[in-house]
Design an enzyme around this catalytic site. Structure first.
Site, PDB file in Angstrom:
ATOM      1  N   LYS A  74       7.213 -11.290   2.723  1.00 57.61           N
ATOM      2  CA  LYS A  74       5.866 -11.623   2.135  1.00 57.61           C
ATOM      3  C   LYS A  74       5.913 -13.322   2.234  1.00 57.61           C
ATOM      4  CE  LYS A  74       2.836 -11.287  -1.795  1.00 57.61           C
ATOM      5  NZ  LYS A  74       2.985 -10.566  -3.028  1.00 57.61           N
ATOM      6  N   GLU A  93      18.166 -14.496   2.560  1.00 54.01           N
ATOM      7  CA  GLU A  93      18.636 -13.364   3.021  1.00 54.01           C
ATOM      8  C   GLU A  93      18.113 -13.168   4.556  1.00 54.01           C
ATOM      9  OE1 GLU A  93      17.637 -13.388  -0.115  1.00 54.01           O
ATOM     10  OE2 GLU A  93      19.357 -12.940  -1.417  1.00 54.01           O
ATOM     11  N   GLY A  95       5.731  -7.147  -3.943  1.00 56.37           N
ATOM     12  CA  GLY A  95       6.716  -6.762  -2.629  1.00 56.37           C
ATOM     13  C   GLY A  95       7.156  -5.284  -3.062  1.00 56.37           C
ATOM     14  N   ARG A  96       7.409  -5.031  -4.494  1.00 54.86           N
ATOM     15  CA  ARG A  96       8.075  -3.628  -4.621  1.00 54.86           C
ATOM     16  C   ARG A  96       6.627  -2.623  -4.576  1.00 54.86           C
ATOM     17  NH1 ARG A  96       7.931  -7.651  -8.668  1.00 54.86           N
ATOM     18  NH2 ARG A  96       6.970  -7.193 -10.450  1.00 54.86           N
ATOM     19  N   GLU A 133      12.416  -4.611 -12.062  1.00 58.67           N
ATOM     20  CA  GLU A 133      11.851  -6.152 -11.751  1.00 58.67           C
ATOM     21  C   GLU A 133      10.189  -6.059 -12.292  1.00 58.67           C
ATOM     22  OE1 GLU A 133      12.699  -8.417  -8.055  1.00 58.67           O
ATOM     23  OE2 GLU A 133      10.653  -7.576  -7.451  1.00 58.67           O
ATOM     24  N   HIS A 149      30.534  15.334 -10.246  1.00 55.68           N
ATOM     25  CA  HIS A 149      31.832  15.150 -10.063  1.00 55.68           C
ATOM     26  C   HIS A 149      32.428  13.599 -10.232  1.00 55.68           C
ATOM     27  CE1 HIS A 149      32.172  19.252  -8.710  1.00 55.68           C
ATOM     28  NE2 HIS A 149      30.794  19.042  -8.189  1.00 55.68           N
ATOM     29  N   LYS A 197      18.128 -17.876  -7.301  1.00 57.83           N
ATOM     30  CA  LYS A 197      17.952 -18.504  -6.078  1.00 57.83           C
ATOM     31  C   LYS A 197      18.087 -20.081  -6.043  1.00 57.83           C
ATOM     32  CE  LYS A 197      14.335 -15.148  -5.000  1.00 57.83           C
ATOM     33  NZ  LYS A 197      12.866 -15.053  -4.553  1.00 57.83           N
TER      34      LYS A 197
END
Ligand code: F6P
Length: 545
Positions: free
Chosen positions: A204, A210, A265-266, A351, A382, A510
């Site tokens: 965005k 990253e 974003g999410r 978030e 398990h 950041k």
């Protein structure tokens, strides 16, 4: 007045006190209609919340809390495009991305023309690529697509793409790269043919460290292998709200797809952020996903609280978190296809609602988002289920399963579902001392041995859970499922009075990383950093190659 000071909150708290000794066994024993009155259906989704530690009365009191928080009005404010994301001064209109008819949200502020145009461009590009008509620099058809993005620009599309493998294009491979660690991108590049590979840079902001580092490395790899300066043009597309930055990177303008500041974003899976997913499943299936979400939007907007799936789910979460004191919520999908659903939900919930300051900037006086975590339920049985059964902690669980398998193998599906149902039943009802004793006596175990083992074999039970059953895994039902959780998050944010649509908490790390980075190679710069970081850096300097 804060929500915790409201009469509705006090009424729930008083009700809670009457519940201290009530166990799920008692609740089931005293109400033969419990499952009927504590479950809901919506399209192909069945939601059973009868194993939560509550009654209809509890839900009535919680619904009054939602009214106290003016949920209906706040919902309308979101759908009307008001700037409810106050700290960023933005509207919250991801619901526009799945509208089938406009104008929306109003004829004065109509976002639908650009939404529709973008969707058409995406569909045209995705279908051309699927048909083998998008050619790389050397004239070969693109057959590998790599989505480079992180957080909301990765988790939603990756989760959906994995869930919908059974309806994905058989000759196309779509990959997702997010991590700064070269151990994700480097081995992938070794398997790819640069002539047939397209990278989609999804960001965005088009500044995320990253994503930009991975995109630069991919560009260098293409140049090194195809040896042409113009190579980017044929092998890159981009999705961003900063199209100029993408063009500057070298992406042809015609392959830059927009998103807008009114999509978080999410919440962006439904936008061009879903381009790689659309390439995998096709424009029609992508549209079915949008239609499923739109049906949930309508249900959420128009259904009374008592029958409203996202509202009920949110209220149950509020009850568990704020009144029963749970600090966590386990998400346990049973279908392999939903493997990435817990990670997607972690971002969506934590978030959005991991905040301790109200919309007005005051410190919160109650807990907000629980710690959301989870794993495929069958594998978890398990591994960590031991703690859920006997660890003595309150861990509300969301069990999720699809009735029909998208990869049917004889005997597998019933066994899978039997395990899913067994776990929620065992968690809810446990096994009492007298039941354990009886079963050991039947096995002719000696009284001494029974006395020794008894405490280890008792299950306290009373662990609350809900079960969401989908008829099958398909784009429409998954669209509804994601929208269900989105609206649940919204409702909880409204009740807590926080802004679910900003994420200031991710900024500090950041900024600190940007200060640390140059200190790797310049010890003088490390001097201003804290002692622990300096120690870590000096160890790295000795071992870094
Ligand atoms: O750092 C958090 C975050 O901003 C998320 O909210 C977002 O989904 C992700 O980073 C990626 O951001 P972008 O799409 O701008 O690269």
């Amino acid at each position: 007045m804060t929500i915790t000071a409201s009469p509705a909150w006090a009424a729930i708290d008083a009700h809670r006190k009457t519940f201290a000794q009530t166990r799920l066994r008692d609740l089931f024993a005293s109400d033969a209609q419990r499952v009927g009155s504590l479950s809901l259906s919506f399209d192909d989704i069945f939601y059973d919340f009868s194993k939560q530690r509550l009654t209809r009365e509890t839900l009535g009191l919680l619904a009054a809390l939602a009214k106290e928080a003016k949920l209906a009005k706040q919902t309308e404010r979101m759908f009307a495009g008001e700037r409810i994301n106050a700290s960023e001064g933005r509207s919250v209109l991801h619901v526009a991305l799945r509208r089938s008819a406009g104008p929306f949200p109003s004829s004065q502020f109509d976002v639908m023309p650009e939404v529709t145009e973008t969707k058409q461009r995406m569909a045209e590009f995705a279908e051309r690529l699927r048909a083998g008509k998008c050619l790389g620099h050397k004239g070969a058809a693109i057959r590998n697509v790599v989505n480079i993005g992180i957080g909301g620009s990765d988790l939603g599309p990756k989760m959906m793409a994995y869930a919908l493998r059974s309806v994905s294009h058989p000759a196309l491979a779509v990959h997702y790269v997010s991590n700064l660690d070269g151990a994700q991108l480097a081995p992938l590049l070794q398997t790819l043919d640069p002539r047939t590979t397209l990278f989609i840079v999804v960001s965005k902001t088009f500044t995320t460290q990253e994503t930009m580092l991975n995109a630069n490395t991919a560009r260098e790899w293409l140049r090194a292998n195809l040896g042409e300066a113009l190579v980017v043009e044929n092998h890159f597309a981009a999705v961003s709200s900063k199209p100029e930055k993408a063009v500057e990177f070298g992406v042809p303008r015609g392959l830059v797809f927009p998103i807008w500041d009114w999509v978080g974003g999410r919440y962006s899976l439904w936008s061009a952020v879903g381009l790689a997913l659309m390439i995998a499943i096709g424009a029609q299936a992508f549209d079915e996903m949008l239609r499923g979400a739109e049906r949930m939007d309508e249900h959420f907007r128009t259904t009374p609280f008592e029958r409203n799936l996202p509202v009920i789910m949110a209220l149950i979460g509020i009850w568990n978190t704020n009144f029963l004191g749970a600090s966590t919520n386990a998400v346990l999908p049973y279908n392999e296809s939903l493997k990435y659903f817990p990670s997607f939900l972690q971002q969506l919930e934590m978030e959005s609602n991991g905040k301790s300051v109200s919309l007005g900037g005051e410190a919160m006086d109650c807990a907000t988002s629980p710690i959301v975590w989870g794993e495929l339920g069958n594998n978890g049985q398990h591994a960590f289920f031991q703690l859920l059964h006997q660890g003595g902690r309150l861990v509300p669980c969301d069990f999720i399963a699809a009735v029909r398998s998208d990869y049917p193998l004889p005997g597998h599906q019933e066994a899978l579902l039997a395990n899913c149902f067994a776990q929620s039943a065992a968690l809810a009802f446990g096994r009492t001392e007298s039941e354990v004793r009886l079963s050991m006596e039947k096995e002719a175990i000696s009284p001494q041995e029974i006395a020794r083992l008894l405490p280890h074999r008792v299950f306290a039970g009373n662990q609350p859970s809900s079960t969401l059953l989908l008829a099958s895994i398909n784009p429409g039902t998954l669209g509804s499922l994601i929208a269900l959780y989105e609206h649940k998050v919204f409702v909880q944010g409204v009740i807590w009075g926080i802004n679910s649509f900003d994420q200031w908490g991710v900024e500090l790390g950041k900024a600190v990383a940007n200060r640390i980075l140059p200190a790797f190679h310049d010890p003088d710069l490390a001097g201003v950093l804290d002692a622990s970081t300096q120690g870590l850096l000096s160890y790295c300097r000795k071992h870094i190659s």
